[in-house]
Scaffold this active site. Structure first.
Site, short mmCIF file in Angstrom:
data_model
loop_
_atom_site.label_atom_id
_atom_site.label_comp_id
_atom_site.label_asym_id
_atom_site.label_seq_id
_atom_site.Cartn_x
_atom_site.Cartn_y
_atom_site.Cartn_z
N CYS A 30 34.28 77.27 -3.42
CA CYS A 30 33.84 77.36 -4.69
C CYS A 30 32.59 78.61 -4.68
CB CYS A 30 33.06 75.84 -4.69
SG CYS A 30 33.66 74.64 -3.41
N HIS A 83 24.95 75.92 -9.59
CA HIS A 83 25.97 75.89 -9.43
C HIS A 83 26.11 74.56 -9.54
CE1 HIS A 83 29.51 76.37 -6.52
NE2 HIS A 83 28.87 75.22 -5.34
N GLU A 140 20.20 72.20 -3.89
CA GLU A 140 19.92 73.43 -5.12
C GLU A 140 18.80 73.33 -5.46
OE1 GLU A 140 23.40 73.94 -7.62
OE2 GLU A 140 22.56 76.23 -7.65
N LYS A 185 28.81 73.00 -15.38
CA LYS A 185 29.97 72.55 -14.42
C LYS A 185 30.07 71.05 -15.48
CE LYS A 185 30.86 74.44 -10.12
NZ LYS A 185 29.44 75.32 -9.98
N HIS A 210 34.76 72.04 -12.06
CA HIS A 210 34.22 72.18 -10.78
C HIS A 210 35.86 73.83 -10.72
CE1 HIS A 210 33.46 74.69 -8.18
NE2 HIS A 210 32.82 73.81 -7.05
N PHE A 260 32.01 74.82 0.14
CA PHE A 260 32.66 73.95 1.25
C PHE A 260 32.72 75.03 1.83
CE2 PHE A 260 34.19 69.56 -0.74
CZ PHE A 260 33.40 69.66 -0.95
#
Lengths: 425, 432
Positions: A175, A315, A326, A347, A352, A411
């Site tokens: 990601c 993100h 975040e 997103k 994503h 991840f």
């Protein structure tokens, strides 16, 4: 710091292929309108699967973007590279890039990409070859898409076409890959190893085995009845991310090189920072510490104070853990200024794009500066006490934006942040 | 970059490795000196229906026994387990541990190749979903198949999984790079780490590559692209760099990770030093099938590395070539060496480890760098295994028997990743 950087990097071309549109103009128009690109999966039968929704790129064909000499490649290129080919062609055109006018070794490529391109039919095909040994002898020079070497595809399809003989990075940090690819590209230019970099990302994780595997992990939204409302970052009722596909490419160029050829300059890429969360492989940093470090390093690299940033493209995956972590990271890195920031997760509209996410979101940051518009976070209905920033709910906001920062957290723990600023003399 | 940054030097203070011919630099050196490639018929899986059926494998490797964690043994794919073990060895070799590492100032750079979870993870589910006619049936898949897919599949498939486990274990929280590549990853990771330390983005980097090409899919892919030798009848003689009868590499596996440190910090903590990383160049041959264009690009790449190291061609005492034994690959790198180093380049000893180990993929660059440090320590250069009939059109001084008592201060490493990624590294011996 900007002042001490001998070689500065600017954006001179951009593109997007996304669930919101097959070019940048249509994608950005959808973002400003707050539209969602998430639908029920069309490209295969996901009926009765735990997750049946995704952000797919629709009606995409690579042929118009291939050179005459590359037509035969079209059908054997994996879909992610196909979208990368299209995005590169559009970004290069936008930048007025003419490869014949750049020495090959001064033009490089840095892209976030992964190589998974497998569906159940292909997996079944592999099983036949590997387990049943049918045919008894593997066919020579078979041009099966699932046996193509990904590195070969990228060099053949992008390197050869654009005469990109400089550094070539395929960054694979899930990601965070799109953002980290921009980081490697910027450093290559700053260090004097290239004048122009084709940089961004492409991914097509809307594949059966990927959708199934991710849903087994329990991190994807299962709001199958309301696809357009499934990705709801920072909303209290969020239940996971929505997987998408697409590509985004930025043409990054050394400032003087761009000025000498009279290129249009969208913005300067002033800073990059990266860090590693080392707590848990798929959970967000519990205190936001490592992601905050990436943000602070990017600001420091840009020679900018937190107060100079107006917009943050988060993100914002719409998972419970990321959005809370975040929020803490942004507070930690920006201090009191966090309450004055416009923070949004695009997103909510695109889903994503994994390896391409950071690249597409970087494009949105540059467009935010260009148009003085902060994109919205759509589907924001129920405030979450753990997520208490200004997320630009549901409608785009016109506001002066001179500098914007984009976050990506993977991840696997890789974090990246990148800062764009309107070009200052 | 400021003057101060230019002056930051980078020392190699630790290394950890696994290869088909040994798990320490000394082992690998001794086995290389033995002059025999350990390639043989593939043992790990049934390769009978492939055009290439030979490989070099790490012998007696049991992930469960060696990783000391059942979970890691389950989650790490072949190649990644080597990487994890090499990281542990490198950190301990450098005299470091998780307590003494300064997390935020320490980074990690990896070159690897991964293509998601094992395709085999889906085979049980597919088998359960087949009709009698052998077709996939959607309903059977929903009813019987899905539940047979292991739940950890996506975590197993993360491209950056191994990097995460290493960073987690040793608290490497700084700058990070995970390059997906086909042979060039380890060398690129080292070069980018050199840059990161010089820029001041990190004081320490764990860098290098790991890989395993010994699986059905890779053998099929690489062999079909004519990158692997098909000399199945004579496995030990199959990989023959710069020989007139070369026809490609033997697929191998391994890992080599190094600790790179800002020289001042290394000296301050009294670290022992293998040598110095001095210069880095990287480039891509385009169009990739045009040998003349590739030669031009690699020539520029070598010059870039020399300029980065601040040394002239005549200051290079030996060359370690990539030697993947493909007809074009070997021609390009020998010609580019001559172009970039001139007549001097044709006179200094040129060797390669590759035919002693097989192609270690993304581990090859870092493994070969480790052998260059050994060569400078021993002031000896070992010959190219299987080079029996040197191709007369290739212009370099290939080493065909051991050369001892040399004065080796500085060497040049060339690395080629397929199809045409080039890396050049300039390295110096410990103590200058």
């Amino acid at each position: 710091m900007t002042a001490r950087k001998a070689r500065r990097v600017v954006v001179t071309g951009m593109s997007a292929v996304s669930p919101l549109g097959n070019d940048l103009a249509s994608t950005w128009a959808s973002v400003k309108a707050g539209a969602s690109g998430v639908r029920s999966v069309q490209s295969f039968d996901a009926t009765d699967w735990p997750v049946q929704i995704a952000g797919e790129v629709r009606d995409f064909r690579v042929d118009p973007f291939l050179d005459e000499s590359q037509r035969s490649l079209g059908e054997i290129l994996p879909r992610n590279v196909q979208m990368g080919v299209a995005a590169t062609a559009m970004a290069a055109e936008d930048a007025g890039l003419q490869p014949e006018s750049i020495p090959p070794e001064r033009l490089g490529i840095s892209v976030g990409a992964y190589t998974t391109c497998i569906n159940l039919r292909q997996a079944a095909g592999w099983r036949t070859l590997m387990v049943d040994h049918a045919p008894p002898r593997y066919p020579d020079d078979e041009k099966r898409i699932d046996l193509r070497l990904p590195q070969v595809s990228i060099v053949e399809a992008l390197g050869d076409r654009w005469r990109a003989g400089g550094p070539n990075y395929v960054v694979s940090t899930a990601c965070a890959a799109g953002t980290q690819a921009l980081g490697s590209a910027v450093r290559a230019i700053e260090d004097g190893r290239a004048d122009v970099m084709i940089s961004g990302g492409f991914d097509n994780m809307v594949e059966e085995v990927v959708l199934l595997s991710f849903s087994l992990l329990g991190v994807m939204s299962q709001r199958n009845d309301e696809p357009e409302r499934a990705s709801r970052p920072f909303d209290r009722q969020r239940d996971g991310f929505v997987i998408s596909e697409g590509a985004a490419i930025l043409i990054l160029e050394e400032l003087k090189h761009a000025q000498q050829r009279g290129a249009r300059i969208y913005a300067e890429l002033t800073g990059y920072g990266a860090s590693m969360t080392t707590e848990h492989i798929t959970d967000a940093a519990t205190d936001g510490g490592a992601p905050a470090a990436a943000i602070s390093l990017a600001l420091q690299d840009a020679g900018m104070e937190p107060e100079q940033i107006q917009y943050v493209n988060a993100h914002g995956t719409s998972t419970r853990g990321n959005d809370k972590s975040e929020t803490m990271a942004i507070r930690k890195a920006f201090g009191e200024h966090a309450d004055r920031l416009a923070v949004s997760s695009t997103k909510s509209m695109t889903g994503h794009l994994i390896h391409a996410a950071g690249a597409l979101e970087a494009v949105f940051c540059v467009m935010a500066i260009h148009d003085n518009v902060a994109p919205p976070t759509i589907n924001y209905e129920h405030p979450d006490p753990g997520c208490d920033l200004d997320y630009v709910p549901n409608e785009a906001r016109e506001m002066p934006i001179d500098a914007a920062l984009s976050n990506s957290f993977a991840f696997g723990g890789n974090n990246g942040a990148v800062v764009f600023r309107r070009l200052q003399e | 970059m400021s003057e101060a940054d230019e002056k930051r030097r980078v020392f190699v203070t630790g290394m950890g490795l696994l290869s088909p011919i040994g798990r320490t630099a000394d082992d690998v050196w001794q086995r290389w000196a033995g002059g025999r490639c350990p390639a043989g018929p593939v043992k790990r899986f049934d390769a009978t229906n492939l055009p290439t059926r030979i490989a070099t494998e790490i012998p007696d490797f049991s992930p469960r026994k060696e990783l000391k964690s059942g979970r890691l043994a389950r989650l790490l794919r072949p190649g990644e387990d080597f990487g994890y073990l090499a990281a542990a060895a490198a950190i301990s070799d450098a005299g470091l541990d998780r307590e003494s590492i300064n997390g935020p100032r320490s980074g990690i750079a990896i070159g690897c190749r991964k293509e998601g979870p094992k395709v085999e993870n889906f085979f049980s589910a597919i088998k359960a979903s087949l009709t009698e006619a052998g077709e996939m049936d959607h309903q059977k898949f929903i009813d019987d198949g899905i539940k047979l897919i292991p739940p950890q599949t996506i975590v197993e498939g993360l491209p950056n999984a191994c990097m995460y486990y290493i960073a987690h274990e040793y608290v490497l929280q700084g700058i990070n790079y995970n390059f997906l590549a086909l042979g060039s990853g380890g060398a690129m990771a080292l070069g980018e780490s050199l840059r990161a330390i010089r820029r001041g983005e990190a004081d320490l980097m764990l860098a290098g590559g790991y890989d395993s090409w010994v699986n059905w899919v890779y053998l099929a892919q690489l062999s079909n692209r004519r990158l692997l030798s098909r000399n199945n009848d004579h496995p030990q003689k199959a990989h023959r760099p710069f020989d007139s009868n070369r026809d490609g590499s033997v697929a191998g596996e391994g890992a080599c990770l190094m600790i790179l440190e800002d020289a001042d910090s290394a000296v301050r903590r009294g670290a022992s030093v293998y040598g110095e990383l001095q210069g880095y160049g990287s480039a891509t041959g385009v169009p990739h099938e045009d040998l003349a264009a590739c030669t031009r690009v690699l020539t520029g790449c070598i010059r870039q590395a020399l300029a980065d190291a601040g040394c002239g061609p005549e200051e290079i005492d030996f060359v370690h070539l990539s030697g993947d034994a493909t007809p074009g690959g070997d021609a390009v790198e020998t010609r580019a060496t001559m172009e970039a180093l001139g007549r001097h380049g044709t006179q200094i000893p040129a060797t390669t480890l590759k035919s002693a180990t097989g192609h270690l993929g993304n581990a090859s660059g870092s493994m070969e760098l480790a052998m260059m440090f050994e060569a400078m320590k021993r002031q000896t250069i070992l010959p190219i295994v299987n080079l029996e009939d040197p191709d007369p059109v290739l212009p370099l001084s290939f080493v065909t028997s051991p050369m001892e008592g040399l004065e080796l201060r500085r060497g040049l490493l060339l690395n080629r990743g397929w199809p045409s990624h080039y890396t050049a590294l300039v390295v110096g011996r410990a103590g200058g």
